[in-house]
Write a protein that holds these residues in place. Structure first.
Motif, mmCIF file in Angstrom:
data_model
loop_
_atom_site.group_PDB
_atom_site.id
_atom_site.type_symbol
_atom_site.label_atom_id
_atom_site.label_comp_id
_atom_site.label_asym_id
_atom_site.label_seq_id
_atom_site.Cartn_x
_atom_site.Cartn_y
_atom_site.Cartn_z
ATOM 1 N N LEU A 60 0.935 -1.494 -0.037
ATOM 2 C CA LEU A 60 -0.130 -0.290 -0.303
ATOM 3 C C LEU A 60 1.277 0.970 0.027
ATOM 4 C CD1 LEU A 60 -2.881 1.607 -0.059
ATOM 5 C CD2 LEU A 60 -2.791 1.591 2.467
ATOM 6 N N LEU A 61 2.062 1.533 0.816
ATOM 7 C CA LEU A 61 2.974 2.134 0.741
ATOM 8 C C LEU A 61 3.504 3.023 -0.658
ATOM 9 C CD1 LEU A 61 4.701 4.881 2.338
ATOM 10 C CD2 LEU A 61 6.351 3.053 2.841
ATOM 11 N N GLN A 62 3.849 1.002 -1.016
ATOM 12 C CA GLN A 62 4.884 1.564 -2.420
ATOM 13 C C GLN A 62 3.721 1.923 -3.474
ATOM 14 O OE1 GLN A 62 7.356 1.943 -3.065
ATOM 15 N NE2 GLN A 62 8.362 1.612 -0.630
ATOM 16 N N PHE A 63 2.508 1.495 -3.762
ATOM 17 C CA PHE A 63 1.567 2.197 -4.191
ATOM 18 C C PHE A 63 0.528 3.255 -4.349
ATOM 19 C CE2 PHE A 63 -3.027 2.935 -5.851
ATOM 20 C CZ PHE A 63 -2.565 2.108 -6.657
ATOM 21 N N SER A 64 0.727 4.565 -3.393
ATOM 22 C CA SER A 64 0.363 5.374 -2.945
ATOM 23 C C SER A 64 1.733 6.054 -3.422
ATOM 24 C CB SER A 64 0.987 6.031 -1.593
ATOM 25 O OG SER A 64 -0.883 4.830 -0.460
ATOM 26 N N ILE A 65 3.330 5.860 -3.341
ATOM 27 C CA ILE A 65 4.200 7.158 -3.430
ATOM 28 C C ILE A 65 3.952 6.376 -4.820
ATOM 29 C CG2 ILE A 65 6.914 6.885 -3.401
ATOM 30 C CD1 ILE A 65 7.086 5.283 -0.812
ATOM 31 N N LEU A 66 4.231 5.589 -5.661
ATOM 32 C CA LEU A 66 3.956 5.406 -7.276
ATOM 33 C C LEU A 66 2.883 5.831 -7.650
ATOM 34 C CD1 LEU A 66 5.443 1.950 -7.307
ATOM 35 C CD2 LEU A 66 6.996 4.041 -8.244
ATOM 36 N N TYR A 67 1.956 5.752 -7.196
ATOM 37 C CA TYR A 67 -0.107 6.657 -7.889
ATOM 38 C C TYR A 67 0.599 8.166 -8.116
ATOM 39 C CZ TYR A 67 -4.033 6.977 -9.904
ATOM 40 O OH TYR A 67 -4.941 7.478 -10.180
ATOM 41 N N SER A 68 0.933 8.457 -6.627
ATOM 42 C CA SER A 68 1.133 9.609 -6.321
ATOM 43 C C SER A 68 2.642 10.697 -7.467
ATOM 44 C CB SER A 68 1.330 10.020 -5.014
ATOM 45 O OG SER A 68 2.235 9.685 -4.218
ATOM 46 N N PHE A 69 3.413 9.444 -7.431
ATOM 47 C CA PHE A 69 3.938 9.849 -8.300
ATOM 48 C C PHE A 69 3.592 10.745 -9.762
ATOM 49 C CE2 PHE A 69 7.199 9.492 -11.451
ATOM 50 C CZ PHE A 69 8.366 10.420 -11.205
ATOM 51 N N TYR A 70 2.975 9.712 -10.274
ATOM 52 C CA TYR A 70 2.295 9.633 -11.320
ATOM 53 C C TYR A 70 1.664 10.400 -11.630
ATOM 54 C CZ TYR A 70 -0.822 8.191 -15.234
ATOM 55 O OH TYR A 70 -1.910 7.746 -16.143
ATOM 56 N N LEU A 71 0.718 10.537 -10.615
ATOM 57 C CA LEU A 71 -0.257 12.779 -10.980
ATOM 58 C C LEU A 71 0.399 13.348 -10.602
ATOM 59 C CD1 LEU A 71 -3.073 10.910 -8.464
ATOM 60 C CD2 LEU A 71 -3.153 11.105 -11.032
ATOM 61 N N PHE A 72 1.341 13.569 -10.462
ATOM 62 C CA PHE A 72 2.161 14.690 -10.119
ATOM 63 C C PHE A 72 3.718 15.063 -10.939
ATOM 64 C CE2 PHE A 72 -0.502 14.359 -5.989
ATOM 65 C CZ PHE A 72 -1.125 16.159 -6.027
ATOM 66 N N HIS A 73 3.385 14.323 -11.648
ATOM 67 C CA HIS A 73 5.135 14.194 -12.563
ATOM 68 C C HIS A 73 5.411 15.601 -13.224
ATOM 69 C CE1 HIS A 73 3.110 12.116 -15.525
ATOM 70 N NE2 HIS A 73 4.074 12.558 -16.582
ATOM 71 N N PRO A 74 3.951 16.065 -13.349
ATOM 72 C CA PRO A 74 4.061 17.605 -14.802
ATOM 73 C C PRO A 74 4.429 18.471 -14.008
ATOM 74 C CG PRO A 74 2.220 15.835 -15.064
ATOM 75 C CD PRO A 74 2.356 15.177 -13.773
ATOM 76 N N LEU A 75 4.709 18.213 -12.801
ATOM 77 C CA LEU A 75 4.943 19.613 -11.999
ATOM 78 C C LEU A 75 6.641 19.677 -12.687
ATOM 79 C CD1 LEU A 75 3.156 19.134 -8.454
ATOM 80 C CD2 LEU A 75 2.731 20.497 -10.124
ATOM 81 N N SER A 76 7.046 18.189 -11.887
ATOM 82 C CA SER A 76 8.709 18.422 -12.296
ATOM 83 C C SER A 76 8.665 18.667 -13.499
ATOM 84 C CB SER A 76 9.063 17.690 -11.412
ATOM 85 O OG SER A 76 9.006 16.748 -10.422
ATOM 86 N N TYR A 77 8.682 17.898 -15.012
ATOM 87 C CA TYR A 77 8.763 17.491 -16.104
ATOM 88 C C TYR A 77 8.358 18.190 -17.274
ATOM 89 C CZ TYR A 77 10.921 13.385 -14.015
ATOM 90 O OH TYR A 77 11.536 12.584 -13.302
ATOM 91 N N GLY A 78 7.500 19.248 -16.701
ATOM 92 C CA GLY A 78 6.657 20.245 -17.402
ATOM 93 C C GLY A 78 5.109 19.842 -17.900
ATOM 94 N N MET A 79 4.424 21.203 -18.126
ATOM 95 C CA MET A 79 3.211 21.061 -18.682
ATOM 96 C C MET A 79 2.760 21.562 -19.780
ATOM 97 S SD MET A 79 1.481 21.103 -14.933
ATOM 98 C CE MET A 79 2.089 22.481 -14.165
ATOM 99 N N MET A 80 2.147 22.131 -20.304
ATOM 100 C CA MET A 80 1.391 22.995 -21.085
ATOM 101 C C MET A 80 0.018 22.820 -22.072
ATOM 102 S SD MET A 80 4.400 24.189 -24.266
ATOM 103 C CE MET A 80 3.473 25.156 -24.564
ATOM 104 N N GLY A 81 -0.809 24.116 -22.108
ATOM 105 C CA GLY A 81 -1.804 23.877 -21.680
ATOM 106 C C GLY A 81 -2.973 24.549 -20.352
ATOM 107 N N PRO A 82 -4.242 23.958 -20.424
ATOM 108 C CA PRO A 82 -4.853 24.861 -19.662
ATOM 109 C C PRO A 82 -4.216 24.323 -17.844
ATOM 110 C CG PRO A 82 -6.291 23.478 -21.101
ATOM 111 C CD PRO A 82 -5.358 23.284 -21.401
ATOM 112 N N LEU A 83 -4.855 25.766 -17.189
ATOM 113 C CA LEU A 83 -4.079 25.180 -16.125
ATOM 114 C C LEU A 83 -4.996 24.554 -14.820
ATOM 115 C CD1 LEU A 83 -3.601 29.149 -15.289
ATOM 116 C CD2 LEU A 83 -2.010 27.591 -16.527
#
Length: 754
Positions: free
Chosen positions: A712-735
């Protein structure tokens, strides 16, 4: 592990515990920790000269550990180097530290509030990877275009990639648990904040590299204490000292890790002092070894950093004005370097006068007036830290017209003069109105036109320590200007004026006549074609003088960093809860946006675990105090929590709590060193919690509960990274608050601005 090695008093007992490998391993570990003090002998020899066994390897599976370490290394480097070239423009503080790297390549002197090592390494990395130091780094958003910036970013990313690796090794040493080490590594590898702050030309990954390397060296050194004064013991001791000098050589907050290592060392020496098996001579050797490795070596390296800094930056640059006239005289290209000018001040001379307070500035004026409600609405007079045409003043006699005198008349101690601003022709003036910021002082203004003013324009010149009739020497005389009408003295308060004063330094007239650097000035530039010139090369300071002066300037510069209007600063209580991030790049849907924000799941797990750790330690302490029967595993868990976890909690406190007492402007990124310790503490605490699951359920279900908790801990870490990774690797388009955004539904707090 050899069964005879288990530290039991009978071989039978050792054999009986062989079936319970973990219990035996725990005893072996306990033996090693006890031996830390009692077996303080060179190499592996006991006091009677017999060979001691090698330290137990505990329950660590070496092949599996190597595989896990390689996995951590691969994931850490791949997450930090992914999309490293994006965006191809200046982001956030790259405009400062990239520019400073360029200054090193061009050997141009500059001023910064931090010690030089970080910028020096950035410049060196750029130079070694083909960057020529010509990109101007004017403002965020400027395109790099053909300039090679990847070497500097790659250097910072490489050091940032080492942080999860160091954390893995530190927790592995402290807990002897691969699960705890892997939890810690996962928290740091998949934290969006740690990734972002490692991918740009910043000081933070360099600082954190040295902090974590120092902690790892300290822990490794403590693990070598059963074999003092061996090569490996000395190696980790000296490495710890080297990394301490590196941390404080990047930023002054590196002093916090010095404090952590210092407290650990004091505790270690106190235990050695209480060991009656050691003579006072042995204790003295331990003390001197630590003084050498943790004080003398770091101090020598720290001073060496500045020696290299001063040798490399020998060209005049934008930082000259923050330093004294004597300091500037050593810089090639500065108007004081090997210069010749008239030795004595005279009427009709054009001068600049510099306050002797460090970073006190040049006496300066400009066309702008004081705003309504700030004293008299007359021309502003300030102190300016940079060389500027508006720093020039003409020395006049009290009479209106003295410029036609063919024979120059020298200014002497006790003479009354006027100082006329060369650009605006207004006189230096004081009156009984309140100063803008220092309310007990009087306001100083520019008044009159073309030399026409009033009696409040007259100032008496005093040479500090001089007598009536003494001449005023350029650069060498400390001079005070006493206002003739009110008796106050011209003064640089060191306070920064608001935006209406262009954030320059306040100049006042102080009624307090006690001599101080703030009320003392020297004549720096001196132009008078009617006087003979002399060489000023004899004024160059020695290394110790410039070392001391540079530190005073840095400390005062740090204290002068105050919050500005509409600036994205934050408060320390914001940081652990991930309340507010930092925009690294982009503000609208057409721009490439990068936002510094920690993975909220990871940061909130860390925050909850801080409280959980305190509860678990309290429960374990009460249980032991009440004499409850605990098996060897429980005792070992308690020891790891108190010793290993206690060290990490202390590291978190030392890197977090001091910011509450700081008066300077604070930013979110200041919390990241503390976040490293918090993540390591989380790894240790959650691992012990999983191992203690049999206290909550029957033993038959405890193993399943451990696996479920881990997954459960590892899934939470990996899935949250999947959700929020655009913050680090960049995003374009709507806010985030708009439909169709890559971050739609993920703005969990209104304070997040992505």
């Amino acid at each position: 592990m050899d069964e005879d090695y288990c530290p039991s008093k009978s071989k039978t007992k050792a054999y009986s515990t062989l079936r319970h490998r973990k219990i035996c391993d725990s005893k072996a570990q306990q033996f090693r920790l006890v031996s830390k003090v009692k077996n303080a002998q060179p190499a592996d020899m006991s006091k009677d000269g017999t060979q001691l066994p090698s330290p137990p390897n505990m329950s660590i599976d070496e092949p599996r550990n190597k595989a896990l370490l390689l996995l951590v290394v691969g994931l850490s480097f791949s997450t930090r180097f992914y999309k490293l070239a994006e965006p191809p423009h200046v982001c956030w503080d790259e405009t400062h530290f990239g520019k400073m790297g360029s200054y090193y390549i061009n050997r141009t002197f500059f001023f910064d509030v931090h010690p030089p090592l970080g910028k020096m390494l950035i410049g060196f990395a750029g130079f070694m990877t083909g960057y020529d130091g010509t990109f101007p780094f004017i403002k965020p958003g400027d395109k790099y275009e053909g300039h090679n910036y990847l070497g500097m970013r790659g250097f910072c990313a490489a050091l940032g990639s080492c942080l999860p690796i160091f954390a893995y090794l530190i927790v592995l040493e402290l807990s002897q648990s691969q699960r705890a080490a892997l939890i810690t590594a996962s928290l740091l590898i998949f934290d969006t904040g740690c990734i972002t702050i490692s991918q740009y030309i910043l000081l933070d990954p360099i600082l954190m590299f040295f902090i974590m390397a120092a902690v790892l060296s300290m822990v490794k050194f403590n693990q070598q204490s059963y074999r003092p004064f061996t090569a490996s013991w000395w190696m980790w001791l000296v490495l710890c000292g080297v990394n301490l000098s590196g941390a404080v050589g990047v930023k002054f907050v590196g002093l916090f890790i010095i404090l952590l290592v210092g407290l650990s060392t004091i505790s270690d020496l106190w235990l050695l002092l209480g060991d009656l098996n050691l003579s006072l001579m042995d204790v003295s050797k331990h003390f001197l070894a630590r003084v050498t490795g943790l004080i003398l070596v770091p101090f020598f390296l720290y001073v060496t950093i500045f020696a290299v800094h001063f040798v490399v930056l020998n060209q005049s640059g934008p930082g000259d004005g923050f330093f004294s006239s004597a300091f500037q005289s050593r810089l090639i290209g500065n108007n004081l370097h090997n210069v010749s000018m008239p030795e004595y001040l005279a009427y009709g001379s054009t001068i600049t006068t510099k306050n002797l307070r460090i970073a006190g500035g040049y006496l300066h004026s400009h066309w702008h007036l004081y705003p309504e409600g700030v004293g008299a609405k007359q021309q502003q007079v300030t102190a300016y830290l940079h060389k500027d045409y508006n720093n020039l003043w003409l020395v006049r006699k009290p009479e209106e017209n003295d410029s036609e005198s063919r024979t120059p008349v020298l200014v002497r101690h006790g003479d009354v003069i006027r100082l006329e601003h060369k650009e605006t022709t207004r006189n230096l003036h004081a009156h009984l109105h309140q100063a803008p910021l220092t309310k007990k002082h009087f306001q100083v203004t520019g008044y009159g036109t073309n030399g026409t003013g009033d009696s409040n324009d007259l100032w008496r010149v005093e040479v500090c320590g001089g007598q009536k009739g003494d001449l005023v020497k350029v650069l060498r005389s400390k001079v005070r200007f006493l206002h003739k009408a009110t008796g106050c003295v011209l003064y640089s308060s060191g306070k920064t004026l608001p935006k209406w004063g262009w954030e320059q330094v306040e100049v006042t007239c102080s009624p307090y006549l006690k001599e101080s650097p703030s009320s003392q000035w020297n004549i720096e530039d001196h132009f008078n074609p009617k006087l003979p010139n002399i060489s000023l090369s004899v004024l160059k300071p020695n290394f110790l003088e410039i070392l001391v002066e540079s530190h005073i300037v840095m400390i005062r510069g740090n204290s002068g960093l105050k919050p500005k209007d509409n600036e994205m600063n934050s408060k320390p209580w914001h940081w652990p809860i991930n309340y507010q991030g930092l925009r690294f790049s982009g503000v609208n849907e057409t721009e490439y946006r990068v936002y510094l924000l920690g993975n909220p799941v990871i940061w909130w797990i860390n925050l909850v675990t801080l409280g959980l750790y305190v509860v678990m330690v309290a429960v374990a302490s009460v249980a032991i105090k009440r004499g409850l029967s605990l098996n060897q595993n429980r005792l070992e868990h308690s020891r790891v929590l108190k010793r290993g976890g206690g060290l990490l909690l202390l590291g978190w406190l030392l890197h977090y709590l001091p910011f509450y007492a700081m008066g300077r402007v604070l930013y979110y990124h200041h919390y990241f060193p503390a976040m490293l310790f918090s993540s390591m503490l989380t790894g240790v605490t959650l691992d012990i919690l999983f191992k203690s699951s049999d206290l909550l359920v029957q033993p038959i279900y405890s193993d399943r509960l451990k696996v479920a908790g881990w997954l459960l801990l590892q899934f939470s870490i990996l899935y949250s990274f999947y959700l929020f990774h655009p913050l680090s690797y960049g995003m374009m388009g709507p806010l985030a608050h708009e439909p169709g955004s890559a971050m739609a539904g993920l703005k969990w707090m209104d304070s997040w601005d992505f």
